[in-house]
Motif scaffolding. Structure first.
Motif, PDB file in Angstrom:
ATOM      1  N   MET A 276      10.764 -16.577   7.214  1.00  0.00           N
ATOM      2  CA  MET A 276       9.951 -15.982   6.177  1.00  0.00           C
ATOM      3  C   MET A 276      10.271 -16.661   4.844  1.00  0.00           C
ATOM      4  O   MET A 276      11.420 -16.799   4.482  1.00  0.00           O
ATOM      5  N   THR A 277       9.250 -17.080   4.131  1.00  0.00           N
ATOM      6  CA  THR A 277       9.426 -17.755   2.859  1.00  0.00           C
ATOM      7  C   THR A 277       9.757 -16.747   1.764  1.00  0.00           C
ATOM      8  O   THR A 277       9.143 -15.697   1.675  1.00  0.00           O
ATOM      9  N   ARG A 278      10.739 -17.112   0.948  1.00  0.00           N
ATOM     10  CA  ARG A 278      11.139 -16.281  -0.182  1.00  0.00           C
ATOM     11  C   ARG A 278      11.230 -17.138  -1.430  1.00  0.00           C
ATOM     12  O   ARG A 278      11.371 -18.345  -1.349  1.00  0.00           O
ATOM     13  N   GLY A 279      11.182 -16.486  -2.582  1.00  0.00           N
ATOM     14  CA  GLY A 279      11.323 -17.199  -3.838  1.00  0.00           C
ATOM     15  C   GLY A 279      11.607 -16.227  -4.965  1.00  0.00           C
ATOM     16  O   GLY A 279      11.711 -15.023  -4.754  1.00  0.00           O
ATOM     17  N   SER A 280      11.751 -16.776  -6.164  1.00  0.00           N
ATOM     18  CA  SER A 280      11.955 -15.926  -7.337  1.00  0.00           C
ATOM     19  C   SER A 280      11.269 -16.566  -8.528  1.00  0.00           C
ATOM     20  O   SER A 280      11.062 -17.781  -8.571  1.00  0.00           O
ATOM     21  N   ASP A 281      10.903 -15.735  -9.488  1.00  0.00           N
ATOM     22  CA  ASP A 281      10.152 -16.200 -10.644  1.00  0.00           C
ATOM     23  C   ASP A 281      10.155 -15.088 -11.685  1.00  0.00           C
ATOM     24  O   ASP A 281      10.433 -13.935 -11.367  1.00  0.00           O
ATOM     25  N   ASP A 282       9.818 -15.437 -12.923  1.00  0.00           N
ATOM     26  CA  ASP A 282       9.575 -14.432 -13.945  1.00  0.00           C
ATOM     27  C   ASP A 282       8.183 -13.872 -13.705  1.00  0.00           C
ATOM     28  O   ASP A 282       7.262 -14.611 -13.345  1.00  0.00           O
ATOM     29  N   ALA A 283       8.013 -12.570 -13.890  1.00  0.00           N
ATOM     30  CA  ALA A 283       6.743 -11.912 -13.589  1.00  0.00           C
ATOM     31  C   ALA A 283       6.400 -10.894 -14.667  1.00  0.00           C
ATOM     32  O   ALA A 283       7.246 -10.501 -15.464  1.00  0.00           O
ATOM     33  N   VAL A 284       5.136 -10.473 -14.651  1.00  0.00           N
ATOM     34  CA  VAL A 284       4.637  -9.443 -15.556  1.00  0.00           C
ATOM     35  C   VAL A 284       4.019  -8.336 -14.703  1.00  0.00           C
ATOM     36  O   VAL A 284       3.320  -8.614 -13.719  1.00  0.00           O
ATOM     37  N   VAL A 285       4.259  -7.090 -15.079  1.00  0.00           N
ATOM     38  CA  VAL A 285       3.697  -5.952 -14.349  1.00  0.00           C
ATOM     39  C   VAL A 285       2.207  -5.848 -14.681  1.00  0.00           C
ATOM     40  O   VAL A 285       1.835  -5.636 -15.830  1.00  0.00           O
ATOM     41  N   ARG A 286       1.364  -6.025 -13.670  1.00  0.00           N
ATOM     42  CA  ARG A 286      -0.089  -5.905 -13.832  1.00  0.00           C
ATOM     43  C   ARG A 286      -0.518  -4.439 -13.789  1.00  0.00           C
ATOM     44  O   ARG A 286      -1.334  -3.988 -14.570  1.00  0.00           O
ATOM     45  N   SER A 287       0.003  -3.717 -12.805  1.00  0.00           N
ATOM     46  CA  SER A 287      -0.336  -2.297 -12.661  1.00  0.00           C
ATOM     47  C   SER A 287       0.862  -1.576 -12.064  1.00  0.00           C
ATOM     48  O   SER A 287       1.679  -2.179 -11.369  1.00  0.00           O
ATOM     49  N   TRP A 288       0.950  -0.264 -12.348  1.00  0.00           N
ATOM     50  CA  TRP A 288       2.038   0.531 -11.790  1.00  0.00           C
ATOM     51  C   TRP A 288       1.561   1.969 -11.620  1.00  0.00           C
ATOM     52  O   TRP A 288       1.076   2.592 -12.565  1.00  0.00           O
ATOM     53  N   GLN A 289       1.701   2.513 -10.411  1.00  0.00           N
ATOM     54  CA  GLN A 289       1.335   3.882 -10.077  1.00  0.00           C
ATOM     55  C   GLN A 289       2.622   4.711 -10.000  1.00  0.00           C
ATOM     56  O   GLN A 289       3.243   4.796  -8.944  1.00  0.00           O
ATOM     57  N   THR A 290       3.028   5.285 -11.115  1.00  0.00           N
ATOM     58  CA  THR A 290       4.296   6.010 -11.178  1.00  0.00           C
ATOM     59  C   THR A 290       4.359   7.130 -10.143  1.00  0.00           C
ATOM     60  O   THR A 290       5.378   7.298  -9.465  1.00  0.00           O
ATOM     61  N   ASP A 291       3.272   7.887  -9.987  1.00  0.00           N
ATOM     62  CA  ASP A 291       3.276   9.016  -9.055  1.00  0.00           C
ATOM     63  C   ASP A 291       3.369   8.582  -7.598  1.00  0.00           C
ATOM     64  O   ASP A 291       3.815   9.340  -6.747  1.00  0.00           O
ATOM     65  N   GLU A 292       2.972   7.346  -7.300  1.00  0.00           N
ATOM     66  CA  GLU A 292       3.049   6.826  -5.930  1.00  0.00           C
ATOM     67  C   GLU A 292       4.214   5.857  -5.738  1.00  0.00           C
ATOM     68  O   GLU A 292       4.541   5.498  -4.607  1.00  0.00           O
ATOM     69  N   GLY A 293       4.806   5.394  -6.836  1.00  0.00           N
ATOM     70  CA  GLY A 293       5.989   4.541  -6.760  1.00  0.00           C
ATOM     71  C   GLY A 293       5.750   3.102  -6.375  1.00  0.00           C
ATOM     72  O   GLY A 293       6.627   2.461  -5.810  1.00  0.00           O
ATOM     73  N   TRP A 294       4.592   2.565  -6.703  1.00  0.00           N
ATOM     74  CA  TRP A 294       4.327   1.154  -6.384  1.00  0.00           C
ATOM     75  C   TRP A 294       3.394   0.549  -7.423  1.00  0.00           C
ATOM     76  O   TRP A 294       2.767   1.253  -8.205  1.00  0.00           O
ATOM     77  N   GLY A 295       3.319  -0.790  -7.401  1.00  0.00           N
ATOM     78  CA  GLY A 295       2.435  -1.489  -8.324  1.00  0.00           C
ATOM     79  C   GLY A 295       2.285  -2.938  -7.925  1.00  0.00           C
ATOM     80  O   GLY A 295       2.687  -3.349  -6.835  1.00  0.00           O
ATOM     81  N   VAL A 296       1.720  -3.721  -8.835  1.00  0.00           N
ATOM     82  CA  VAL A 296       1.459  -5.141  -8.586  1.00  0.00           C
ATOM     83  C   VAL A 296       2.034  -5.947  -9.737  1.00  0.00           C
ATOM     84  O   VAL A 296       1.843  -5.608 -10.906  1.00  0.00           O
ATOM     85  N   LEU A 297       2.746  -7.019  -9.389  1.00  0.00           N
ATOM     86  CA  LEU A 297       3.337  -7.925 -10.361  1.00  0.00           C
ATOM     87  C   LEU A 297       2.657  -9.279 -10.241  1.00  0.00           C
ATOM     88  O   LEU A 297       2.267  -9.684  -9.143  1.00  0.00           O
ATOM     89  N   ASP A 298       2.526  -9.976 -11.367  1.00  0.00           N
ATOM     90  CA  ASP A 298       1.917 -11.307 -11.380  1.00  0.00           C
ATOM     91  C   ASP A 298       2.926 -12.354 -11.815  1.00  0.00           C
ATOM     92  O   ASP A 298       3.674 -12.141 -12.786  1.00  0.00           O
ATOM     93  N   CYS A 299       2.944 -13.475 -11.089  1.00  0.00           N
ATOM     94  CA  CYS A 299       3.738 -14.632 -11.478  1.00  0.00           C
ATOM     95  C   CYS A 299       3.110 -15.873 -10.844  1.00  0.00           C
ATOM     96  O   CYS A 299       2.316 -15.757  -9.905  1.00  0.00           O
ATOM     97  N   PRO A 300       3.446 -17.064 -11.343  1.00  0.00           N
ATOM     98  CA  PRO A 300       2.847 -18.284 -10.819  1.00  0.00           C
ATOM     99  C   PRO A 300       3.085 -18.504  -9.315  1.00  0.00           C
ATOM    100  O   PRO A 300       2.264 -19.109  -8.639  1.00  0.00           O
ATOM    101  N   SER A 301       4.191 -18.001  -8.797  1.00  0.00           N
ATOM    102  CA  SER A 301       4.543 -18.233  -7.390  1.00  0.00           C
ATOM    103  C   SER A 301       3.820 -17.328  -6.404  1.00  0.00           C
ATOM    104  O   SER A 301       3.900 -17.542  -5.201  1.00  0.00           O
ATOM    105  N   THR A 302       3.157 -16.267  -6.909  1.00  0.00           N
ATOM    106  CA  THR A 302       2.516 -15.292  -6.025  1.00  0.00           C
ATOM    107  C   THR A 302       1.040 -15.110  -6.387  1.00  0.00           C
ATOM    108  O   THR A 302       0.647 -14.068  -6.920  1.00  0.00           O
ATOM    109  N   PRO A 303       0.211 -16.121  -6.112  1.00  0.00           N
ATOM    110  CA  PRO A 303      -1.211 -16.013  -6.462  1.00  0.00           C
ATOM    111  C   PRO A 303      -1.855 -14.783  -5.816  1.00  0.00           C
ATOM    112  O   PRO A 303      -1.622 -14.494  -4.658  1.00  0.00           O
ATOM    113  N   GLY A 304      -2.618 -14.046  -6.615  1.00  0.00           N
ATOM    114  CA  GLY A 304      -3.252 -12.833  -6.122  1.00  0.00           C
ATOM    115  C   GLY A 304      -2.417 -11.591  -6.349  1.00  0.00           C
ATOM    116  O   GLY A 304      -2.880 -10.484  -6.140  1.00  0.00           O
TER     117      GLY A 304
END
Length: 74
Positions: free
Chosen positions: A1-29
Motif C-alpha cells: 500500500m502506497t503511503r506519503g506525507s505532505d502539508d494539507a489544508v482542511v477543506r471540510s469537517w463534520q464535527t458531529d460525525e467526526g470526519w472530513g476532507v483534507l487537500d494537499c498536492p499528493s492527494t488529488p481529489g
C-alpha cells in the motif's frame, strides 16, 4: 500500500460525525480523514482552513482514493 506525507489544508469537517476532507498536492481529489487520526489528546476536531501535516495512504474510503493515517496540527 502506497503511503506519503505532505502539508494539507482542511477543506471540510463534520464535527458531529467526526470526519472530513483534507487537500494537499499528493492527494488529488482530497483525502478522507477521521478524528481518530488526529494526533492530540481529548476531543479531536479540525476547522475548515486549518493547515496540518498529513500522513496518508491509498485506500478507497467513502468515495475518496486516499485516507489519513496521522494528522498533526500546528
Amino acid at each position: 500500500m502506497t503511503r506519503g506525507s505532505d502539508d494539507a489544508v482542511v477543506r471540510s469537517w463534520q464535527t458531529d460525525e467526526g470526519w472530513g476532507v483534507l487537500d494537499c498536492p499528493s492527494t488529488p481529489g482530497g483525502c478522507w480523514a477521521h478524528f481518530s487520526a488526529i494526533d492530540a489528546e481529548g476531543f479531536r476536531s479540525l476547522t475548515v482552513g486549518d493547515r496540518v501535516r498529513l500522513q496518508w495512504e491509498h485506500g478507497d474510503q467513502d468515495g475518496y482514493a486516499f485516507r489519513a493515517v496521522r494528522i498533526q496540527t500546528n
